[in-house]
Design an enzyme around this catalytic site. Sequence first.
Site, PDB file in Angstrom:
ATOM      1  N   GLY A  57       0.800  -1.346   0.070  1.00 26.37           N
ATOM      2  CA  GLY A  57      -0.059  -0.013  -0.120  1.00 26.37           C
ATOM      3  C   GLY A  57       0.909   1.231   0.070  1.00 26.37           C
ATOM      4  N   GLY A  78      -0.370   4.485  -0.503  1.00 20.29           N
ATOM      5  CA  GLY A  78      -1.068   5.730  -0.616  1.00 20.29           C
ATOM      6  C   GLY A  78      -0.513   6.665   0.462  1.00 20.29           C
ATOM      7  N   ARG A 137     -14.961   2.991  10.865  1.00 18.09           N
ATOM      8  CA  ARG A 137     -13.705   2.114  10.717  1.00 18.09           C
ATOM      9  C   ARG A 137     -14.573   0.714  10.068  1.00 18.09           C
ATOM     10  NH1 ARG A 137     -12.077   4.842  15.131  1.00 18.09           N
ATOM     11  NH2 ARG A 137      -9.795   5.969  14.706  1.00 18.09           N
ATOM     12  N   ASN A 190     -11.828  -4.275   2.678  1.00 15.81           N
ATOM     13  CA  ASN A 190     -10.536  -4.315   3.225  1.00 15.81           C
ATOM     14  C   ASN A 190     -10.066  -5.760   3.452  1.00 15.81           C
ATOM     15  OD1 ASN A 190      -9.968  -1.809   2.790  1.00 15.81           O
ATOM     16  ND2 ASN A 190      -9.963  -0.939   4.809  1.00 15.81           N
ATOM     17  N   ILE A 241      -1.753  -1.972   9.329  1.00 13.66           N
ATOM     18  CA  ILE A 241      -2.416  -0.569   9.688  1.00 13.66           C
ATOM     19  C   ILE A 241      -3.865  -0.439   9.267  1.00 13.66           C
ATOM     20  CG2 ILE A 241      -2.075   2.025   9.761  1.00 13.66           C
ATOM     21  CD1 ILE A 241       0.758   1.607   9.482  1.00 13.66           C
ATOM     22  N   THR A 242      -4.136  -1.112   8.247  1.00 13.84           N
ATOM     23  CA  THR A 242      -5.360  -1.246   7.392  1.00 13.84           C
ATOM     24  C   THR A 242      -6.488  -1.353   8.422  1.00 13.84           C
ATOM     25  OG1 THR A 242      -4.411  -1.879   5.442  1.00 13.84           O
ATOM     26  CG2 THR A 242      -6.866  -2.218   5.772  1.00 13.84           C
ATOM     27  N   ARG A 283      -1.620  10.187  20.538  1.00 16.21           N
ATOM     28  CA  ARG A 283      -2.767  11.474  20.623  1.00 16.21           C
ATOM     29  C   ARG A 283      -3.081  11.723  21.882  1.00 16.21           C
ATOM     30  NH1 ARG A 283      -6.201   8.551  15.771  1.00 16.21           N
ATOM     31  NH2 ARG A 283      -5.249   9.709  14.037  1.00 16.21           N
ATOM     32  N   HIS A 313      -8.865  -0.523  18.682  1.00 12.92           N
ATOM     33  CA  HIS A 313      -8.498   0.992  18.110  1.00 12.92           C
ATOM     34  C   HIS A 313      -9.965   1.835  18.127  1.00 12.92           C
ATOM     35  CE1 HIS A 313      -6.735   3.907  15.918  1.00 12.92           C
ATOM     36  NE2 HIS A 313      -7.414   3.845  14.651  1.00 12.92           N
TER      37      HIS A 313
HETATM   38  P1  A3D Z   1      -4.831   5.506   0.780  1.00 10.77           P
HETATM   39  O1  A3D Z   1      -4.109   6.903   0.800  1.00 10.77           O
HETATM   40  O2  A3D Z   1      -6.080   5.312   0.226  1.00 10.77           O
HETATM   41  O3  A3D Z   1      -3.753   4.493   0.606  1.00 10.77           O
HETATM   42  C1  A3D Z   1      -4.283   3.131   0.498  1.00 10.77           C
HETATM   43  C2  A3D Z   1      -3.482   2.359  -0.782  1.00 10.77           C
HETATM   44  O4  A3D Z   1      -3.891   0.974  -0.904  1.00 10.77           O
HETATM   45  C3  A3D Z   1      -3.766   3.145  -2.038  1.00 10.77           C
HETATM   46  O5  A3D Z   1      -2.673   3.583  -2.741  1.00 10.77           O
HETATM   47  C4  A3D Z   1      -4.451   1.926  -2.981  1.00 10.77           C
HETATM   48  O6  A3D Z   1      -4.328   1.943  -4.136  1.00 10.77           O
HETATM   49  C5  A3D Z   1      -3.810   0.674  -2.400  1.00 10.77           C
HETATM   50  N1  A3D Z   1      -4.813  -0.496  -2.271  1.00 10.77           N
HETATM   51  C6  A3D Z   1      -5.865  -0.708  -2.475  1.00 10.77           C
HETATM   52  N2  A3D Z   1      -6.224  -1.891  -2.747  1.00 10.77           N
HETATM   53  C7  A3D Z   1      -5.104  -2.561  -2.634  1.00 10.77           C
HETATM   54  C8  A3D Z   1      -4.716  -3.979  -2.891  1.00 10.77           C
HETATM   55  N3  A3D Z   1      -5.772  -4.932  -3.098  1.00 10.77           N
HETATM   56  N4  A3D Z   1      -3.474  -4.200  -2.806  1.00 10.77           N
HETATM   57  C9  A3D Z   1      -2.310  -3.260  -2.684  1.00 10.77           C
HETATM   58  N5  A3D Z   1      -2.756  -2.224  -2.383  1.00 10.77           N
HETATM   59  C10 A3D Z   1      -4.247  -1.627  -2.610  1.00 10.77           C
HETATM   60  O7  A3D Z   1      -5.199   5.399   2.476  1.00 10.77           O
HETATM   61  P2  A3D Z   1      -4.181   5.605   3.669  1.00 10.77           P
HETATM   62  O8  A3D Z   1      -2.795   5.251   3.445  1.00 10.77           O
HETATM   63  O9  A3D Z   1      -4.447   6.956   4.199  1.00 10.77           O
HETATM   64  O10 A3D Z   1      -4.910   4.455   4.807  1.00 10.77           O
HETATM   65  C11 A3D Z   1      -4.686   3.225   4.538  1.00 10.77           C
HETATM   66  C12 A3D Z   1      -5.304   2.193   5.834  1.00 10.77           C
HETATM   67  O11 A3D Z   1      -4.744   2.739   6.866  1.00 10.77           O
HETATM   68  C13 A3D Z   1      -6.887   2.581   5.517  1.00 10.77           C
HETATM   69  O12 A3D Z   1      -7.581   1.286   5.731  1.00 10.77           O
HETATM   70  C14 A3D Z   1      -7.197   3.528   6.756  1.00 10.77           C
HETATM   71  O13 A3D Z   1      -8.265   3.376   7.551  1.00 10.77           O
HETATM   72  C15 A3D Z   1      -6.157   2.893   7.728  1.00 10.77           C
HETATM   73  N6  A3D Z   1      -5.644   3.689   8.843  1.00 10.77           N
HETATM   74  C16 A3D Z   1      -5.595   3.070  10.242  1.00 10.77           C
HETATM   75  C17 A3D Z   1      -5.237   3.888  11.298  1.00 10.77           C
HETATM   76  C18 A3D Z   1      -5.049   2.983  12.437  1.00 10.77           C
HETATM   77  O14 A3D Z   1      -4.543   3.800  13.469  1.00 10.77           O
HETATM   78  C19 A3D Z   1      -5.039   1.796  12.628  1.00 10.77           C
HETATM   79  C20 A3D Z   1      -4.900   5.280  11.285  1.00 10.77           C
HETATM   80  C21 A3D Z   1      -5.131   5.773   9.793  1.00 10.77           C
HETATM   81  C22 A3D Z   1      -5.317   5.198   8.761  1.00 10.77           C
END
Ligand code: A3D
Length: 320
Positions: free
Chosen positions: A10, A12, A89, A96, A119-120, A152, A176
Site C-alpha cells: 500500500g 497511499g 472504521r 478491506n 495498519i489497515t 494522541r 482501536h
Molecule cells: P490511501 O491513501 O487510500 O492508501 C491506500 C492504498 O492502498 C492506495 O494507494 C490503494 O491503491 C492501495 N490498495 C487498494 N487496494 C489494494 C490492494 N488490493 N493491494 C494493494 N494495494 C491496494 O489510504 P491511507 O494510506 O490513508 O490509509 C490506509 C489504511 O490505513 C486505511 O484502511 C485506513 O483506514 C487505515 N488507517 C489506520 C489507522 C490506525 O490507526 C489503525 C490510522 C489511519 C489510517
Amino acid sequence: MARNKIALIGSGMIGGTLAHMIGLKELGDVVMFDIAEGIPQGKGLDIAQSAPVDGFDATFTGANSYEAIKGADVCIVTAGVPRKPGMSRDDLLGINLKVMEQVGAGIKKYATDAFVICITNPLDAMVWALQQFSGLSKNKVVGMAGVLDSSRFRHFLADEFDVSVEDVTAFVLGGHGDTMVPLARYSTVAGIPLPDLIKMGWLSKDRLEEIIQRTRDGGAEIVGLLKSGSAYYAPAASAVSMAEAYLKDKKRVLPCAAHLDGQYGVKDMYVGVPTVIGAGGVERIIEIDLNKTEQKMFDKSVEAVAGLCEACRGIAPNLN
Ligand code: A3D
C-alpha cells in the site's frame, strides 16, 4: 552487512509517509507495492531524490507485483481504503478484508520471515484475518493502533499542561478508536499519575474526560478536517517506531494489537495490549490488573472486536 529490506504494501498517504520516514531514519531499503500503477514508482523516485539533500542512503523501489517484496525483513500493510467523513472504521470491513486476503497470499509466498505490521482498518479484525491469510506465526504479525492512540492522548495532555510531550506517558488498552480504554492511573507526567495531577489541581476530572473523549475521536476529527481520507503522519510515525523496535531489537514496551491466547481472559483474538517488541517480534504481553470500571470498558472493547471477527467469518468462511 546488507541493509534491511522493508516492504510497504500500500503506497497511499500512509505508505508514502512511511517510506520517507524510513529513509530519514536509515532503517533500510524500501520496496513500495501498490495495485495502482505508477504511484509507488513515482513516490519512490521522489523520495530517492530527496536523499542527497537530507543525506540518507537507501534505495526506494516501486512495484506492482508481489515478487518485489521477496525476502523482506519487515512488511507494513496499509493496502485498502480509508474512511471518508461520516464513515466508521467498521464500514471498511468488507472491502478491506478482500484486500487482506490478497496481501496475506503475497506475504505467504514471498516474505515468510518478515515481521508484519498491519495498519489497515478496521484494525483489530484486519490484523487477525491477515495473520490467518499469511500463515505467519502469531508473534510476527501485529497491528498498529495503541502507539497512535497513546500518542494522541500524550499530545493532548502535554498541550493541556504546557509541558514537553517527552515527559508525558500514556497507557491505552483495547480495540482501536471508539472503544479504546485509556488508563488514567498508568498515564503520567514525569512519573506522576493523572489521578495525582487531578489532586494537585492540574486538571479536573471533567476536563480529563473531555481529553479522553477527544483522543477516542482523534481519527474522526482529522477525517472531518481533511474531508478526503484519514490521518497519515502520526499513523506512519507510530508504525515506524514498531518497525525500529523490531529491527534494532530494542525491546520497547509498546501498546499494539497483539494475538491473545488467554491473556486478559481473551482467546484467539487480536486486541490492543502492552507488549515488548524486539527481534523476536512480540516477545511478551504485559498483563496488568484492571479495576472493575477498566475491566468493564475492556470487555466492551473486546466484544466490539469479536463482532467484527464474526462479520469477517461471514464473508470469508476459511477464517477460524
Ligand atoms: P490511501 O491513501 O487510500 O492508501 C491506500 C492504498 O492502498 C492506495 O494507494 C490503494 O491503491 C492501495 N490498495 C487498494 N487496494 C489494494 C490492494 N488490493 N493491494 C494493494 N494495494 C491496494 O489510504 P491511507 O494510506 O490513508 O490509509 C490506509 C489504511 O490505513 C486505511 O484502511 C485506513 O483506514 C487505515 N488507517 C489506520 C489507522 C490506525 O490507526 C489503525 C490510522 C489511519 C489510517
